[in-house]
Design an enzyme around this catalytic site. Structure first.
Site, mmCIF file in Angstrom:
data_model
loop_
_atom_site.group_PDB
_atom_site.id
_atom_site.type_symbol
_atom_site.label_atom_id
_atom_site.label_comp_id
_atom_site.label_asym_id
_atom_site.label_seq_id
_atom_site.Cartn_x
_atom_site.Cartn_y
_atom_site.Cartn_z
ATOM 1 N N MET A 1 0.829 -1.194 0.000
ATOM 2 C CA MET A 1 0.000 0.000 0.000
ATOM 3 C C MET A 1 0.870 1.253 0.000
ATOM 4 O O MET A 1 2.090 1.178 0.008
ATOM 5 C CB MET A 1 -0.925 -0.005 1.222
ATOM 6 C CG MET A 1 -1.986 -1.092 1.192
ATOM 7 S SD MET A 1 -3.136 -0.929 2.557
ATOM 8 C CE MET A 1 -4.019 -2.476 2.381
ATOM 9 N N CYS A 2 0.240 2.409 0.054
ATOM 10 C CA CYS A 2 0.914 3.693 -0.004
ATOM 11 C C CYS A 2 1.331 4.149 1.390
ATOM 12 O O CYS A 2 1.088 3.469 2.381
ATOM 13 C CB CYS A 2 -0.019 4.726 -0.631
ATOM 14 S SG CYS A 2 -0.781 4.172 -2.182
ATOM 15 N N GLN A 3 1.964 5.305 1.467
ATOM 16 C CA GLN A 3 2.257 5.928 2.750
ATOM 17 C C GLN A 3 1.888 7.401 2.699
ATOM 18 O O GLN A 3 1.930 8.038 1.636
ATOM 19 C CB GLN A 3 3.721 5.740 3.153
ATOM 20 C CG GLN A 3 4.047 4.305 3.552
ATOM 21 C CD GLN A 3 5.319 4.204 4.388
ATOM 22 O OE1 GLN A 3 5.787 5.158 4.986
ATOM 23 N NE2 GLN A 3 5.879 3.006 4.420
#
Length: 275
Positions: A1-3
């Site tokens: 996933m993203c941050q």
């Protein structure tokens, strides 16, 4: 996933120290290499930098350090794509106008189903679940309130809309209108507030050290929100799943504790206060 990365301050501040560590996670110390974006509020306007190249090697990301922009509110994102191609239109943060203000949103997670947006006045430009969720959130706010409500009502409405969207998947986000910043945690989100007495901090991703006493005044306060802590030697507050927090001028003005927190006497989760 993203941050995710957000900054909310009581005086215009640059985000270089935090961003330089954060961007290393976009392909060097972590695998979030499907684009990056950062938005700086400047008065009623926004200065935005985006690239679908990895943040650690992007010449556009290099500009952040060179410009040394100071802002009261900043929202940044490094992407690891789950939905949508790797291109500019799918790069966070996303921006829309609501009640005569720029609203900025960045999301980490994955929504496996999406609301019907056919009749929505806010429409996604790209193909991410994140932008669709943002448009849905603003559409719901617009339909609930004929004019801009107070901050307490906004915070309450964001909670209700978010609880609906979290039924569809993972939904960590940072949202700001340039005056306040709201964060919601589904899985991982941390924050800290730096204020006097200031000291040193060492970044996790490259061991760079800064002494904030060389840069900050006694009255300065800076709150940083991020997916995972950026420094080794500071106390980061880990948000619980389902938690919400709202900052204004770097003060925590409202908070709803998450599901791992103790239930208070009235049967609701956490506490909510406004300054």
């Amino acid at each position: 996933m993203c941050q995710l990365l957000g900054m909310n301050c009581n005086t215009p501040t640059d985000i270089v120290f935090s961003f330089e560590g954060f961007r290393r996670r976009a392909g060097l110390t972590d695998c979030h290499s499907d684009g990056f974006g950062i938005a700086f509020f400047e008065g009623k306007g926004i200065r935005v930098f985006r690239d679908n190249r990895p943040g650690h090697s992007s010449p556009i990301a290099d500009c952040i350090k060179q410009y040394n922009i100071k802002s009261l509110n900043v929202v940044a994102h490094i992407r690891k794509a789950t939905q949508g191609d790797v291109n500019i239109e799918n790069t966070h943060p996303f921006i829309r106008e609501l009640w005569g203000e720029n609203w900025v949103f960045a999301h980490n997670g994955n929504l496996t189903s999406l609301p019907d947006m056919t009749e929505s006045i806010f429409q996604p430009i790209g193909s991410t679940d994140s932008e669709t969720a943002f448009c849905y959130m603003l559409s719901q706010l617009k339909s609930r309130f004929a004019k801009k409500p107070n901050e307490q009502d906004i915070f309450a409405a964001i909670q209700e809309i978010t609880k609906e969207l979290t039924q569809r998947g993972t939904f960590n986000f940072i949202l700001s209108n340039g005056k306040w910043m709201i964060a919601h945690c589904s899985t991982n989100l941390h924050y800290l507030t730096r204020k006097a007495p200031f000291g040193k901090a060492q970044r996790i991703d490259d061991d760079n050290v800064i002494d904030f006493r060389d840069y900050a005044k006694e009255t300065d306060k800076v709150t940083i929100i991020t997916t995972f802590p950026l420094t080794k030697d500071e106390h980061w507050n880990k948000m619980m799943s389902g938690g919400f927090v709202m900052f204004k001028d770097s003060d925590k003005v409202a908070e709803i504790l998450g599901v791992e927190s103790e239930i208070i006497d009235d049967g609701t989760l956490g506490v909510q206060t406004f300054a």
